[in-house]
Design a protein around this motif. Structure first.
Motif, short mmCIF file in Angstrom:
data_model
loop_
_atom_site.label_atom_id
_atom_site.label_comp_id
_atom_site.label_asym_id
_atom_site.label_seq_id
_atom_site.Cartn_x
_atom_site.Cartn_y
_atom_site.Cartn_z
N LEU A 1 58.56 14.62 40.31
CA LEU A 1 58.38 14.81 38.88
C LEU A 1 57.76 13.52 38.36
CD1 LEU A 1 59.06 16.99 36.76
CD2 LEU A 1 61.18 15.74 36.29
N ALA A 2 56.83 13.62 37.43
CA ALA A 2 56.12 12.42 36.99
C ALA A 2 55.79 12.48 35.52
CB ALA A 2 54.84 12.23 37.81
N ILE A 3 55.63 11.31 34.93
CA ILE A 3 55.10 11.22 33.57
C ILE A 3 53.74 10.54 33.64
CG2 ILE A 3 57.39 11.13 32.52
CD1 ILE A 3 56.89 8.13 32.03
N ILE A 4 52.87 10.91 32.73
CA ILE A 4 51.54 10.30 32.65
C ILE A 4 51.41 9.66 31.28
CG2 ILE A 4 49.05 10.74 32.69
CD1 ILE A 4 49.70 13.14 34.55
N ARG A 5 51.16 8.36 31.29
CA ARG A 5 51.07 7.63 30.02
C ARG A 5 49.92 6.62 30.09
NH1 ARG A 5 54.26 2.65 30.12
NH2 ARG A 5 55.23 2.34 32.17
N VAL A 6 49.64 5.97 28.98
CA VAL A 6 48.54 5.01 28.90
C VAL A 6 49.12 3.60 28.92
CG1 VAL A 6 46.56 4.19 27.57
CG2 VAL A 6 47.18 6.63 27.54
N GLU B 1 47.44 -0.22 28.82
CA GLU B 1 46.27 -1.10 28.72
C GLU B 1 44.97 -0.40 29.11
OE1 GLU B 1 47.22 -4.48 31.10
OE2 GLU B 1 48.72 -5.24 29.70
N ASN B 2 44.70 0.72 28.46
CA ASN B 2 43.45 1.46 28.64
C ASN B 2 43.35 2.20 29.98
OD1 ASN B 2 41.18 2.16 27.07
ND2 ASN B 2 39.84 1.01 28.46
N THR B 3 44.45 2.22 30.73
CA THR B 3 44.45 2.89 32.04
C THR B 3 45.55 3.95 32.05
OG1 THR B 3 43.70 0.87 33.13
CG2 THR B 3 44.68 2.56 34.53
N LEU B 4 45.25 5.12 32.61
CA LEU B 4 46.29 6.13 32.77
C LEU B 4 47.21 5.71 33.91
CD1 LEU B 4 44.35 9.52 32.42
CD2 LEU B 4 45.87 8.43 30.76
N LEU B 5 48.49 5.82 33.65
CA LEU B 5 49.50 5.44 34.64
C LEU B 5 50.38 6.64 34.92
CD1 LEU B 5 50.90 2.73 35.99
CD2 LEU B 5 52.66 3.27 34.30
N MET B 6 50.59 6.92 36.21
CA MET B 6 51.53 7.96 36.59
C MET B 6 52.82 7.30 37.05
SD MET B 6 51.32 10.90 39.55
CE MET B 6 50.30 12.00 38.57
N GLU B 7 53.91 7.68 36.45
CA GLU B 7 55.22 7.11 36.79
C GLU B 7 56.08 8.23 37.36
OE1 GLU B 7 57.66 3.50 36.13
OE2 GLU B 7 56.19 3.97 34.60
N THR B 8 56.38 8.18 38.67
CA THR B 8 57.25 9.20 39.23
C THR B 8 58.66 8.98 38.69
OG1 THR B 8 57.66 7.88 41.22
CG2 THR B 8 55.88 9.49 41.33
N ILE B 9 59.33 10.08 38.40
CA ILE B 9 60.69 9.98 37.88
C ILE B 9 61.60 10.89 38.71
CG2 ILE B 9 59.95 9.41 35.55
CD1 ILE B 9 60.43 12.27 34.70
N HIS B 10 62.87 10.56 38.72
CA HIS B 10 63.84 11.34 39.49
C HIS B 10 64.09 12.69 38.83
CE1 HIS B 10 64.85 8.01 42.12
NE2 HIS B 10 64.98 7.23 41.08
N PHE B 11 64.36 13.71 39.65
CA PHE B 11 64.84 14.97 39.13
C PHE B 11 66.27 14.78 38.62
CE2 PHE B 11 61.45 16.54 41.91
CZ PHE B 11 60.86 17.49 41.09
N PRO B 12 66.69 15.59 37.66
CA PRO B 12 68.03 15.40 37.10
C PRO B 12 69.15 15.41 38.14
CG PRO B 12 66.78 16.93 35.74
CD PRO B 12 65.95 16.64 36.95
N ASP B 13 69.03 16.26 39.19
CA ASP B 13 70.10 16.31 40.19
C ASP B 13 70.10 15.11 41.13
OD1 ASP B 13 67.82 16.95 41.57
OD2 ASP B 13 68.61 18.74 42.55
N GLU B 14 69.08 14.24 40.99
CA GLU B 14 69.05 13.01 41.80
C GLU B 14 69.72 11.83 41.09
OE1 GLU B 14 64.99 13.43 44.45
OE2 GLU B 14 64.75 12.88 42.33
N VAL B 15 70.02 12.02 39.81
CA VAL B 15 70.66 10.95 39.04
C VAL B 15 72.16 11.23 38.98
CG1 VAL B 15 70.80 9.81 36.79
CG2 VAL B 15 68.59 10.60 37.65
#
Length: 277
Positions: free
Chosen positions: A149-154, A156-170
């Motif tokens: 699961l990932a979030i995509i955000r900006v 410094e002018n670059t798109l960044l993909m940040e993988t995030i844990h699934f809820p059952d992994e927390v």
């Protein structure tokens, strides 16, 4: 920057060919383990605990242990087919949310995104849309045979993909033991603590924080190198042919097991009587 994944991201009818690049790197200092006596690097071999034999790469299969000592064997071809079926799909942004709604406990690993061939305009469009809406995209992606699961955000002018844990992994915080339920503190103690926090409050400047342990360890290593306090691994001695010793041992064994030979006794002939004259 090394490309670690190629694919495409889509939102609605917009498709963006992209490349992923690791945004962080592990700078831990790797230490080798040596044999104290001769300073040779230790070899770790894969050995079957039942057969006692060293196991080669071709003799290893992967399996899922569904019960103690019970396994389902998965063939490499099956896993590769499953990976391809999912990895070849375009990564679709399914939702857009506010960044502050995501607790940092979910964050895992960061990747920079760059446009691949033909993806520059769509890349710029998504970047601008995220900036103006102050939202981040939620998507799913297969990386190294694992769905993320990932979030995509900006950033410094670059798109960044940040993988995030699934809820059952927390793990739930309620499972943490020995958490105090009451607040047995005085107003004076609280006021002092808040005052200390206020005095230490500042702007976040990441460049002012350093890994002091890693720096000290590198200094220690360098000082030992400079002071010639180094060791070298001994070269493996060539195997000495023991054919001669083996033959000698075999011959000695044969000689030892030989039946003792009896000495032949020569019977003396009786003296012949002389004829009387």
């Amino acid at each position: 920057m090394h490309t670690m994944w190629k694919g495409s991201i889509s939102f609605g009818l917009v498709n963006i060919p992209i490349k992923l690049h690791a945004a962080t790197e592990n700078k831990d200092i790797s230490l080798r383990t040596l044999h104290k006596e001769c300073h040779s690097p230790i070899k770790y071999e894969k050995v079957c605990p039942v057969c006692g034999k060293e196991v080669g790469k071709d003799d290893i299969v992967r399996a899922y242990e569904y019960a103690k000592g019970k396994f389902v064997v998965l063939e490499d071809e099956e896993l590769e087919q499953l990976r391809k079926e999912n990895e070849d799909k375009a990564v679709e942004i399914v939702d857009f949310v506010k960044m502050e709604e995501i607790d940092p406990i979910y964050f895992n690993k960061s990747y920079y995104m760059s446009p691949n061939e033909g993806g520059v305009k769509a890349y710029s469009l998504l970047r601008k849309a995220l900036e103006d809406s102050k939202k981040v995209g939620i998507a799913k992606i297969i990386i190294r045979s694992k769905e993320q699961l990932a979030i995509i955000r900006v950033v410094e002018n670059t798109l960044l993909m940040e993988t995030i844990h699934f809820p059952d992994e927390v793990r739930p915080s309620a499972d943490v033991p020995n958490i105090p339920t009451g607040e047995n503190i005085t107003k004076k103690e609280l006021d002092t603590a808040v005052l200390l926090i206020d005095q230490l409050t500042t702007e976040f400047e990441p460049d002012k924080y350093h890994d002091e342990y890693r720096t000290a360890l590198l200094d220690l290593i360098e000082s030992k190198k400079t002071g010639k306090k180094t060791v070298s691994a001994k070269e493996k001695e060539p195997a000495v042919s023991n054919v001669t010793d083996l033959m000698a041992a075999l011959q000695a064994s044969i000689d030892r097991t030989k039946p003792a030979t009896k000495k032949k006794t020569t019977r003396k002939k009786p003296a012949s009587k002389k004829k009387e004259a």
